[in-house]
Design a protein around this motif. Structure first.
Motif, PDB file in Angstrom:
ATOM      1  N   UNK A 177      62.623   3.783  46.255  1.00  0.00           N
ATOM      2  CA  UNK A 177      63.829   4.542  45.880  1.00  0.00           C
ATOM      3  C   UNK A 177      63.665   6.014  46.298  1.00  0.00           C
ATOM      4  N   UNK A 178      62.436   6.530  46.165  1.00  0.00           N
ATOM      5  CA  UNK A 178      62.178   7.923  46.551  1.00  0.00           C
ATOM      6  C   UNK A 178      62.501   8.116  48.032  1.00  0.00           C
ATOM      7  N   UNK A 179      62.085   7.166  48.867  1.00  0.00           N
ATOM      8  CA  UNK A 179      62.349   7.280  50.306  1.00  0.00           C
ATOM      9  C   UNK A 179      63.848   7.088  50.572  1.00  0.00           C
ATOM     10  N   UNK A 180      64.458   6.151  49.858  1.00  0.00           N
ATOM     11  CA  UNK A 180      65.904   5.932  50.040  1.00  0.00           C
ATOM     12  C   UNK A 180      66.681   7.199  49.664  1.00  0.00           C
ATOM     13  N   UNK A 181      66.261   7.836  48.565  1.00  0.00           N
ATOM     14  CA  UNK A 181      66.942   9.058  48.115  1.00  0.00           C
ATOM     15  C   UNK A 181      66.708  10.233  49.076  1.00  0.00           C
ATOM     16  N   UNK A 182      65.693  10.120  49.922  1.00  0.00           N
ATOM     17  CA  UNK A 182      65.458  11.176  50.921  1.00  0.00           C
ATOM     18  C   UNK A 182      66.380  10.984  52.125  1.00  0.00           C
ATOM     19  N   UNK A 183      67.186   9.937  52.102  1.00  0.00           N
ATOM     20  CA  UNK A 183      68.198   9.664  53.145  1.00  0.00           C
ATOM     21  C   UNK A 183      67.627   9.850  54.550  1.00  0.00           C
ATOM     22  N   UNK A 184      66.552   9.104  54.788  1.00  0.00           N
ATOM     23  CA  UNK A 184      65.805   9.272  56.039  1.00  0.00           C
ATOM     24  C   UNK A 184      66.620   8.774  57.227  1.00  0.00           C
ATOM     25  N   UNK A 185      66.640   9.604  58.270  1.00  0.00           N
ATOM     26  CA  UNK A 185      67.287   9.211  59.526  1.00  0.00           C
ATOM     27  C   UNK A 185      66.184   8.939  60.540  1.00  0.00           C
ATOM     28  N   UNK A 186      66.416   8.004  61.466  1.00  0.00           N
ATOM     29  CA  UNK A 186      65.373   7.697  62.455  1.00  0.00           C
ATOM     30  C   UNK A 186      64.897   8.976  63.147  1.00  0.00           C
ATOM     31  N   UNK A 187      63.583   9.113  63.251  1.00  0.00           N
ATOM     32  CA  UNK A 187      63.028  10.295  63.918  1.00  0.00           C
ATOM     33  C   UNK A 187      62.706  11.443  62.982  1.00  0.00           C
ATOM     34  N   UNK A 188      63.067  11.320  61.711  1.00  0.00           N
ATOM     35  CA  UNK A 188      62.829  12.396  60.740  1.00  0.00           C
ATOM     36  C   UNK A 188      61.342  12.684  60.507  1.00  0.00           C
ATOM     37  N   UNK A 189      61.095  13.927  60.105  1.00  0.00           N
ATOM     38  CA  UNK A 189      59.778  14.287  59.561  1.00  0.00           C
ATOM     39  C   UNK A 189      59.944  14.427  58.050  1.00  0.00           C
ATOM     40  N   UNK A 190      59.121  13.701  57.310  1.00  0.00           N
ATOM     41  CA  UNK A 190      59.235  13.674  55.846  1.00  0.00           C
ATOM     42  C   UNK A 190      57.929  14.178  55.244  1.00  0.00           C
ATOM     43  N   UNK A 191      58.006  15.110  54.301  1.00  0.00           N
ATOM     44  CA  UNK A 191      56.786  15.569  53.623  1.00  0.00           C
ATOM     45  C   UNK A 191      56.758  15.007  52.207  1.00  0.00           C
ATOM     46  N   UNK A 192      55.600  14.495  51.809  1.00  0.00           N
ATOM     47  CA  UNK A 192      55.448  13.866  50.490  1.00  0.00           C
ATOM     48  C   UNK A 192      54.373  14.618  49.709  1.00  0.00           C
ATOM     49  N   UNK A 193      54.758  15.202  48.567  1.00  0.00           N
ATOM     50  CA  UNK A 193      53.791  15.863  47.687  1.00  0.00           C
ATOM     51  C   UNK A 193      53.227  14.812  46.735  1.00  0.00           C
ATOM     52  N   UNK A 194      51.885  14.703  46.695  1.00  0.00           N
ATOM     53  CA  UNK A 194      51.245  13.775  45.771  1.00  0.00           C
ATOM     54  C   UNK A 194      50.948  12.446  46.450  1.00  0.00           C
ATOM     55  N   UNK A 195      49.664  12.089  46.527  1.00  0.00           N
ATOM     56  CA  UNK A 195      49.272  10.791  47.097  1.00  0.00           C
ATOM     57  C   UNK A 195      48.739   9.880  46.011  1.00  0.00           C
ATOM     58  N   UNK A 196      49.408   9.889  44.868  1.00  0.00           N
ATOM     59  CA  UNK A 196      49.159   8.872  43.859  1.00  0.00           C
ATOM     60  C   UNK A 196      49.897   7.615  44.297  1.00  0.00           C
TER      61      UNK A 196
END
Ligand SMILES: NC(=O)c1ccc[n+]([C@@H]2O[C@H](COP(=O)([O-])OP(=O)(O)OC[C@H]3O[C@@H](n4cnc5c(N)ncnc54)[C@H](O)[C@@H]3O)[C@@H](O)[C@H]2O)c1
Ligand SMILES: [Zn+2]
Ligand SMILES: [Zn+2]
Length: 392
Positions: A177-196
């Motif tokens: 859901x977190x990734x879906x809510x980031x509304x990712x478009x092909x080719x995007x760069x996504x930063x994720x805080x926290x590797x739990x």
């Protein structure tokens, strides 16, 4: 039965308590076969969540075998089910929109005033997560009562290992859901805080949704290594300045989408975090919001902010100006687990999502207090503790 009960800050014990019973016609009782300790449980363990009472049974990530059914349950004895941590009726206004974690009927009426006061509307029901969310006994126990069992629990095909599907109860749908809510478009760069667990499932999900690059941020080398296994680039915030590193990695633009999977207990010696710690310890504030502040400031103009991380109350120094001036969008919330479970079960069965990589420790339910302490004290090595009643 035996169950893990909360008795105060850093005081959890396995107690002998009454067995659960069917109360409503749609209930079932399950015999727990596997249950996990969640990052959200640490917020309870550390005493940050109000309305806990001594003796409350914890646990909201669990699965097991159906051993008793109410007359209106659609389940059958002997079935293996994974139970969503969100308790939803399936027929209210919000459930009709598949917003199960906003259900109006999961939380008994006598608990609704606290949510009304704090949030303007009552919270929905969650297992093992304070009286604010219904005061339900959780699943870190031998048995648990599951309300609305015709809606929530997902029947698992015979022969599938518990460890493969257990995380459908919470952290896998939460990362998704977190990734879906980031509304990712092909080719995007996504930063994720926290590797739990939540961040690591968000990393996997972001790639599956078409991200070209995922940059994962944490300070625990082992957790950063796990993110790398899925193809993420990493920033260790103890070694590099996060904002500067992100700008350098994105040609000065900033990530297209940012995901905060840290929450109200951010680590790190940052000025805002130190001030938050002082305020929280003197009851002047409730949450340490460093990671969401940093994510908003680093996000590119016009970008998207997704916040699966849990916050409970009020924060100050929130960069509202940056948020507005850069034209950002924010989506957040407890996960609508029931909505995502069927598709994610298929993805697991088809081998598209790896779940078992996360488990670092398996223990008997009797050792749960040790599991909490380890998860709390050594997050580098302890990525996920799975408790199994009768395991030795
Ligand atoms: N929305 C939901 O429905 C839902 C469901 C499950 C969990 N959660 C929440 O998601 C969050 C993550 O859960 P988890 O199980 O992965 O927890 P976790 O505690 O295992 O992981 C949090 C990670 O964040 C890292 N971190 C701390 N400070 C940081 C900082 N300043 N910058 C970058 N990383 C930092 C920690 O080192 C840790 O690895 C928690 O707040 C949890 O309550 C929300
Ligand atoms: Zn959880
Ligand atoms: Zn509902």
């Amino acid at each position: 039965m035996r169950a893990l009960a909360w008795h105060g800050k850093h005081d959890v014990r396995v107690d002998t308590v009454d067995d659960p019973e069917i109360i409503n016609p749609r209930d079932c009782i399950i015999k727990v076969t596997a249950t996990a300790i969640c990052g959200s449980d640490l917020h309870l363990y550390d005493g940050y969540i109000p309305t806990m009472q001594s003796g409350d049974i914890l646990g909201h990530e669990f699965m097991g075998e159906v051993v008793e059914t109410g007359p209106k349950s659609t389940l059958k004895k002997g079935q293996k089910v994974v139970v969503p941590f969100t308790i939803a009726c399936g027929s209210c206004y919000h459930c009709g929109k598949h917003q199960y974690s906003a259900c109006d009927n999961g939380n008994p009426a006598d608990n609704q005033d606290i949510g009304m006061e704090l949030y303007g509307q009552p919270m929905s029901g969650l297992f093992g997560y304070s009286h604010l969310t219904g005061g339900y006994a959780g699943g870190q126990a031998e048995y648990v009562r599951v309300p609305f069992s015709d809606i929530g629990p997902m029947v698992i095909p015979d022969g599938v290992d518990d460890e493969k599907v257990l995380f459908l109860s919470d952290i896998l749908p939460t990362g998704w859901q977190a990734a879906e809510y980031a509304q990712i478009e092909p080719g995007d760069t996504v930063a994720v805080w926290g590797c739990g667990p939540v961040g690591l499932f968000a990393v996997q999900s972001a790639f599956l949704m078409g991200a070209a690059r995922v940059i994962a941020i944490d300070h625990f080398p082992r957790r950063l290594e796990l993110a790398k296994r899925f193809g993420a680039e990493t920033i260790n915030f103890e070694e590099s300045a996060v904002y500067e590193a992100l700008m350098e990695m994105t040609g000065g633009i900033g990530p297209d989408a940012v995901i905060d999977s840290v929450g109200l207990e951010a680590h790190g010696l940052f000025v805002d975090n130190v001030i938050d710690q002082i305020k929280v310890s003197t009851f002047l504030a409730t949450d340490r919001a460093h990671s969401i502040r940093q994510a908003i400031v680093a996000c590119r103009k016009g970008g998207r902010v997704s916040m699966p991380a849990v916050y409970g109350g009020f924060v100050d120094k929130f960069p509202l100006g940056a948020f507005m001036e850069k034209g950002l969008t924010l989506k957040t919330g407890q996960t609508h687990v029931q909505h995502y479970m069927p598709a994610l079960l298929n993805a697991i069965m088809e081998g598209k999502i790896d779940t078992t990589f996360l488990i670092s420790h398996r223990m008997d339910l009797e050792d749960a207090p040790k599991g909490y302490k380890m998860f709390h004290d050594d997050q580098n090595n302890v990525t996920k503790v799975v408790l199994k009643p009768g395991f030795n």
